[in-house]
Scaffold this motif. Sequence first.
Motif, PDB file in Angstrom:
ATOM      1  N   LYS A 265      52.032  -5.293 -16.527  1.00 37.61           N
ATOM      2  CA  LYS A 265      53.466  -4.806 -15.650  1.00 37.61           C
ATOM      3  C   LYS A 265      53.265  -3.155 -13.899  1.00 37.61           C
ATOM      4  O   LYS A 265      52.041  -2.464 -14.457  1.00 37.61           O
ATOM      5  N   ASP A 266      53.720  -3.293 -13.337  1.00 34.60           N
ATOM      6  CA  ASP A 266      53.450  -2.137 -12.753  1.00 34.60           C
ATOM      7  C   ASP A 266      54.605  -0.896 -13.326  1.00 34.60           C
ATOM      8  O   ASP A 266      55.188  -1.177 -13.177  1.00 34.60           O
ATOM      9  N   TYR A 267      54.182   0.146 -12.605  1.00 34.78           N
ATOM     10  CA  TYR A 267      54.493   1.312 -13.037  1.00 34.78           C
ATOM     11  C   TYR A 267      54.696   2.952 -11.665  1.00 34.78           C
ATOM     12  O   TYR A 267      53.585   2.026 -10.793  1.00 34.78           O
TER      13      TYR A 267
ATOM     14  N   ALA B  43      61.139   2.727 -22.513  1.00 24.24           N
ATOM     15  CA  ALA B  43      61.094   2.395 -21.164  1.00 24.24           C
ATOM     16  C   ALA B  43      61.204   3.216 -19.976  1.00 24.24           C
ATOM     17  O   ALA B  43      60.730   3.187 -19.216  1.00 24.24           O
TER      18      ALA B  43
ATOM     19  N   LYS C 108      58.527   4.633 -14.163  1.00 25.87           N
ATOM     20  CA  LYS C 108      59.710   4.015 -13.816  1.00 25.87           C
ATOM     21  C   LYS C 108      58.311   2.828 -14.078  1.00 25.87           C
ATOM     22  O   LYS C 108      57.394   2.337 -13.300  1.00 25.87           O
ATOM     23  N   GLN C 109      59.593   1.620 -14.273  1.00 24.77           N
ATOM     24  CA  GLN C 109      58.854   0.541 -14.582  1.00 24.77           C
ATOM     25  C   GLN C 109      59.412  -0.600 -13.139  1.00 24.77           C
ATOM     26  O   GLN C 109      60.725  -0.600 -13.167  1.00 24.77           O
ATOM     27  N   LEU C 110      58.113  -1.247 -12.446  1.00 26.36           N
ATOM     28  CA  LEU C 110      58.741  -1.570 -11.280  1.00 26.36           C
ATOM     29  C   LEU C 110      58.954  -2.891 -11.095  1.00 26.36           C
ATOM     30  O   LEU C 110      58.074  -3.658 -12.724  1.00 26.36           O
ATOM     31  N   ASP C 111      59.883  -3.791 -11.186  1.00 30.36           N
ATOM     32  CA  ASP C 111      60.653  -4.939 -10.980  1.00 30.36           C
ATOM     33  C   ASP C 111      59.468  -6.407 -10.061  1.00 30.36           C
ATOM     34  O   ASP C 111      59.433  -5.418  -9.496  1.00 30.36           O
TER      35      ASP C 111
ATOM     36  N   GLU D  16      48.947  -0.274 -10.549  1.00 29.71           N
ATOM     37  CA  GLU D  16      49.594  -1.700 -10.562  1.00 29.71           C
ATOM     38  C   GLU D  16      48.822  -2.462 -11.959  1.00 29.71           C
ATOM     39  O   GLU D  16      47.519  -2.234 -12.301  1.00 29.71           O
TER      40      GLU D  16
END
Length: 97
Positions: free
Chosen positions: A79-81, A19, A94-97, A73
């Motif tokens: 996934k975006d971080y 995570a 951090k992973q972006l939602d 991106e």
Amino acid sequence: MKNIFFTIALLILASPALADSVRCRGQIIEPGVSKYEVLKYCGTPDHVAPIGSTTIKSNNVKVETRTDEWFYEKLDYGKDYVIIINGTQVSSVKQLD
């Protein structure tokens, strides 16, 4: 029995990064990794946002470190971080939602 261990090993290697980390070109990017390694494995960020700086004074010497947010991106599994770079090292991922 060997096939079971081989299958488990493949599943572990194929699993997404932790995570507080991201996988880029097979390398785990996590806090403590150098800015150079992030650029080497993840490439140039899609967007960079400066978020502050810190000044440390010691023995008549001032050292200022800059803190940036690097946005990527479609990294690890599309996934975006955001990777926070403090000076020359990663301080958080951090992973972006």
